[in-house]
Design an enzyme around this catalytic site. Structure first.
Site: not given
Ligand code: BG6
Length: 477
Positions: A80, A124, A170, A301
């Site tokens: 992706r 994005h 997102e 996450y």
């Molecule tokens: C998401 C995004 O928010 O999480 C990514 O789509 C991002 O682009 C990823 O890198 C992790 O978040 P972060 O803030 O730790 O980079």
């Protein structure tokens, strides 16, 4: 529910990894690319960790062949990536930049040559600066036509090569940062403007999905949603209500709009009272219903735990961007909800709760509410990694994270979820928007820090681990 044994992953499961243009490409002003809002924003003092920016990033633009060769060596089934809108239309619209299209065609052809399924994200976050300057970007309905025009250009060029597409990445996280927290460009803190811009983004999303049906009839498209399922801090009714509020305002507000073409009732009623509700013009909700997705992309996450927040209580706070554990404050909306640490969960150094069961819950909630297939379009662990003197990166913590989350996927599938694939975030190390280069996510280490570096690629321990998982079809998990 404990399953007595794990079923096998389906044979056509998309074992993937992901990236985004601004975070990997670099070449920010090459081959006719116009500036994006991030090209300018990152150069304003104090906006990112140690002033890091994506001018060079991990130089993927110049190392496409090398990076795809590593993907092939790993045995990846899907990759992706996102297309940078200002690479295709330097001014957001008007004259198309053939060199930009040619770059992505090279990438897609290289992937296909190795049997890797491309998953193309249309947006994005790297909005052409020209459109921000001209009419305020997402705050003006003119963006709907411009976004559609850009997307149709990609549909026409890549319809026969790309089956899986992501519309907006997102929208929830990006616009919350952009218009509530003031931490993404254009760095506004105004809830009314936030809900207005967000409504326009829904319309743009629906419009390009509608157009997709015409141009890519055999493809699948959906948005990628940053889903942090809400938990109540306790079974106290006030915590349960805070949890209901949070789930509606921070999740269903987007998911119901995407999939049902309407806003959740209690949240809409509240915003009408406060005068912050978006203006819904005749035809808007019809458009949303005509442009619902084929699948939901899930960026998972962590879960968030909520408790009661009185009027006059905790407001929205910015996140930990330094990696100093324990520095994330509680954040919330007075009268509705506020976050509180979950005592049952470990966290990363950036205070993100590590919760594989939360992923299973996320997948089940989405699948049963919307009845759509799902794809994990992002999941991974951002951590400090160490390159040892003998050139190795032993990221066993990342392996543990990915393994437990993949098992949660397996359980969710046994719970009846239709899961198309899993794209780990990320393939190589990337620039983390606000957290610089020190917050690493990749299977492939890139030797650079905030100042720069050799950009050499080094396979981490997790690279070999994931490679075996893929080769075994998930049996070695
Ligand atoms: C998401 C995004 O928010 O999480 C990514 O789509 C991002 O682009 C990823 O890198 C992790 O978040 P972060 O803030 O730790 O980079």
């Amino acid at each position: 529910m404990h399953h007595p044994k794990f079923n096998d992953f389906p044979a056509d499961f998309l074992w993937g990894a992901a990236s985004a243009a601004y975070q990997v490409e670099g070449a920010w002003n090459e081959d006719g690319k116009g500036p994006s809002v991030w090209d300018l924003f990152t150069k304003l003092p104090g906006k990112t960790f140690e002033g890091s920016n994506g001018d060079v990033a991990v130089d993927h633009y110049h190392r496409v062949e090398e990076d795809v060769a590593l993907m092939a060596e790993m045995g990846l089934k899907a990759y992706r990536f996102s297309v940078s809108w200002p690479r295709i239309y330097p001014n957001g619209r008007g004259e198309v930049n053939e060199a930009g299209l040619a770059f992505y065609e090279r990438l897609i052809d290289a992937l296909l040559a190795h049997g890797i399924e491309p998953v193309l994200t249309l947006y994005h976050w790297d909005l052409p600066q020209a459109l921000q300057d001209e009419y305020g970007g997402w705050e003006d309905r003119r963006i709907i036509d411009d976004f559609e025009h850009y997307c149709v250009t990609l549909y026409q060029r890549f319809a026969s090569k790309v089956k899986y597409w992501v519309s907006l990445n997102e929208q929830n996280y990006n616009l919350t940062n952009a218009y509530q927290l003031g931490t993404h460009p254009p760095a506004v803190q105004d809830r009314k403007r936030f809900f207005a811009a967000n409504h326009i983004a829904f319309l743009a999303n629906a419009r390009v999905i509608k157009a997709f049906r015409q141009h890519v009839p055999n493809g699948l498209i959906g948005p990628s949603f940053a889903y942090s399922p809400a938990y109540p801090a306790s079974c106290a009714p006030s915590d349960m209500l805070a949890f209901e509020n949070a789930e509606e305002f921070t999740n269903l507000w987007w998911l119901d709009a995407y999939c049902f073409g309407r806003y959740p009732q209690a949240a809409l009623a509240y915003l009408r009272e406060t005068g912050e509700a978006p203006e819904i013009l005749p035809g808007d909700l019809e458009l949303l219903r005509e442009g619902t997705p084929d699948y939901i992309g899930v960026n998972y996450y962590y879960t968030l735990t909520f408790t009661d927040n009185p009027l006059g209580g905790q407001t929205m706070q910015r996140i930990n961007t330094t990696g100093q554990k324990g520095t994330t404050p509680s954040s919330g909306v007075p009268g509705l909800y506020k976050t509180t640490p979950n005592p049952h969960l470990e966290t990363s150094n950036w205070d993100w709760a590590i919760d594989p069961t939360g992923m299973r819950i996320a997948l089940r909630r989405l699948s049963s509410r919307y009845g759509l297939p799902l794809m994990i379009t992002e999941n991974g662990l951002g951590e400090f990694d160490k390159l040892t003197a003998d050139g190795r990166v032993q990221d066993d913590y990342r392996i543990a994270y990915l393994q437990s989350h993949l098992k949660a996927c397996q359980e969710a599938m046994q719970d009846g979820v239709a899961l198309i694939g899993y794209c780990a975030w990320s393939f190589t190390d990337i620039l983390s928007w606000l957290n610089g280069y020190q917050k690493r996510y990749g299977f492939v280490y890139v030797e650079r820090d905030e100042q720069g570096g050799s950009l050499r690629r080094i396979k981490k321990e997790s690279f070999h681990w994931y490679s075996q998982v893929i080769a075994s079809g998930g049996k070695t998990l």
